[in-house]
Design an enzyme around this catalytic site. Structure first.
Site, mmCIF file in Angstrom:
data_model
loop_
_atom_site.group_PDB
_atom_site.id
_atom_site.type_symbol
_atom_site.label_atom_id
_atom_site.label_comp_id
_atom_site.label_asym_id
_atom_site.label_seq_id
_atom_site.Cartn_x
_atom_site.Cartn_y
_atom_site.Cartn_z
ATOM 1 N N ARG A 1 -41.268 -17.032 13.497
ATOM 2 C CA ARG A 1 -40.669 -18.269 13.010
ATOM 3 C C ARG A 1 -41.794 -19.230 12.636
ATOM 4 O O ARG A 1 -42.818 -19.308 13.333
ATOM 5 C CB ARG A 1 -39.758 -18.910 14.068
ATOM 6 C CG ARG A 1 -38.445 -18.169 14.298
ATOM 7 C CD ARG A 1 -37.541 -18.260 13.075
ATOM 8 N NE ARG A 1 -36.247 -17.620 13.273
ATOM 9 C CZ ARG A 1 -35.956 -16.369 12.919
ATOM 10 N NH1 ARG A 1 -36.922 -15.607 12.394
ATOM 11 N NH2 ARG A 1 -34.749 -15.876 13.109
ATOM 12 N N GLU B 1 -38.134 -23.857 4.853
ATOM 13 C CA GLU B 1 -37.956 -22.788 3.872
ATOM 14 C C GLU B 1 -36.792 -23.129 2.945
ATOM 15 O O GLU B 1 -35.683 -23.395 3.434
ATOM 16 C CB GLU B 1 -37.672 -21.467 4.589
ATOM 17 C CG GLU B 1 -38.823 -21.038 5.482
ATOM 18 C CD GLU B 1 -38.521 -19.820 6.347
ATOM 19 O OE1 GLU B 1 -39.431 -19.306 7.000
ATOM 20 O OE2 GLU B 1 -37.337 -19.390 6.369
ATOM 21 N N HIS C 1 -39.882 -14.925 3.343
ATOM 22 C CA HIS C 1 -38.979 -14.557 4.442
ATOM 23 C C HIS C 1 -38.161 -13.311 4.084
ATOM 24 O O HIS C 1 -36.929 -13.315 4.134
ATOM 25 C CB HIS C 1 -38.039 -15.721 4.785
ATOM 26 C CG HIS C 1 -37.556 -15.656 6.208
ATOM 27 N ND1 HIS C 1 -37.414 -16.772 6.987
ATOM 28 C CD2 HIS C 1 -37.169 -14.609 6.992
ATOM 29 C CE1 HIS C 1 -36.965 -16.427 8.184
ATOM 30 N NE2 HIS C 1 -36.808 -15.105 8.210
#
Length: 293
Positions: A211, A240, A259
């Protein structure tokens, strides 16, 4: 069943009104939202991480929050090694150089635009040693790497050949590659900060697929720009998509993916299968993969 490709926080309550079950990925279900949905009986998270849900507020209502564990283990481990191998062999840079004609004009039969590094004998350290880290450690061992790790429990793994539990300071000092694989908690937020980075080897690489907030991004950018560490690779950021002023976007020697560690087709199929099983188990009165009850 009603599906929305994307749901903003502003649209959440209108869309969720009257629902018995909600599945969410990035839309946040905070305490206010959970308290505003009296009919809600189950929350399904379409991911392993569940920090987007206020699990305490759900627990107070008796609402099980069910995540999807371990569906992307192989895929994330593969991405970690994609980062590691790219840094070790610089395949992309050599591809671009050959395409530009550098090989055709070279006086020698081969040449390098960046150093080539052999992984055998190098040390990889894991901060957190769950499913993904263990799978990545298996790959590292196959390459002949030494594996060390630090986790909250530091138990088990007795059968893992050549493996060693170490303290964080020792992990930083000895690792050629450090992979961040711990969950985001109040204890791990900001764990990788200036002090952590200063303890690393100047030749080391940091890889974060856990994370974003585990890493203090300004500190990492400073470490890269001043040669404190050699390189970094991140699949996750604190916000993000990233904001334009994120210091890592202009940092030296960093690799990005948006991601996507979880996002192979095979992993997404497994995710949906487990999410379906979670719902079926709830309907049958035996919720599974519950993170808050």
């Amino acid at each position: 069943v009603t599906c929305y490709p994307r749901t903003s926080q502003q649209d959440l309550l209108d869309r969720a009104a009257g629902a018995d079950v909600l599945f969410t990925n990035k839309t946040v279900l905070n305490r206010q939202a959970i308290q505003s949905l009296p009919q809600l009986k189950m929350i399904g998270v379409l991911a392993t991480g569940y920090n987007i849900v206020d699990i305490e507020a759900a627990r107070e209502r008796g609402i099980p929050v069910c995540n999807v564990p371990a569906y992307s283990t192989d895929s994330v481990a593969q991405l970690i090694f994609a980062f590691l191998l790219q840094h070790a062999n610089h395949v992309y840079e050599h591809t671009r150089s050959v395409q530009k004609g550098d090989w055709a004009s070279s006086l020698d039969f081969s040449y390098m635009v960046a150093p080539q590094t052999e992984l055998a004998g190098k040390t990889i350290g894991f901060v957190g040693f769950g499913h993904v880290a263990q799978k990545t450690a298996d790959i590292a061992a196959a390459f002949g790497m030494r594996v060390i790790a630090n986790s909250r429990t530091m138990k088990g793994q007795e059968d893992r050949e050549g493996f060693q539990w170490v303290g964080l300071d020792e992990l930083c000092a000895e690792s050629d590659y450090i992979s961040i694989n711990c969950p985001l908690t109040s204890q791990t937020e900001g764990l990788v900060n200036r002090d952590f980075l200063l303890k690393m080897k100047p030749s080391a690489m940091l890889i974060n697929t856990s994370r974003g907030p585990v890493v203090v991004e300004q500190d990492l950018a400073d470490a890269l720009n001043h040669g404190v560490i050699a390189a970094a690779a991140v699949d996750v950021l604190s916000a993000e998509p990233p904001q334009a002023n994120n210091p890592l976007l202009s940092a030296r020697n960093i690799y990005f993916t948006p991601h996507i560690g979880w996002a192979t087709k095979e992993a997404r199929v497994r995710l949906l299968q487990i999410a379906e099983e979670n719902l079926e188990a709830f309907v049958n009165g035996c919720p599974q993969n519950v993170v808050n009850l």
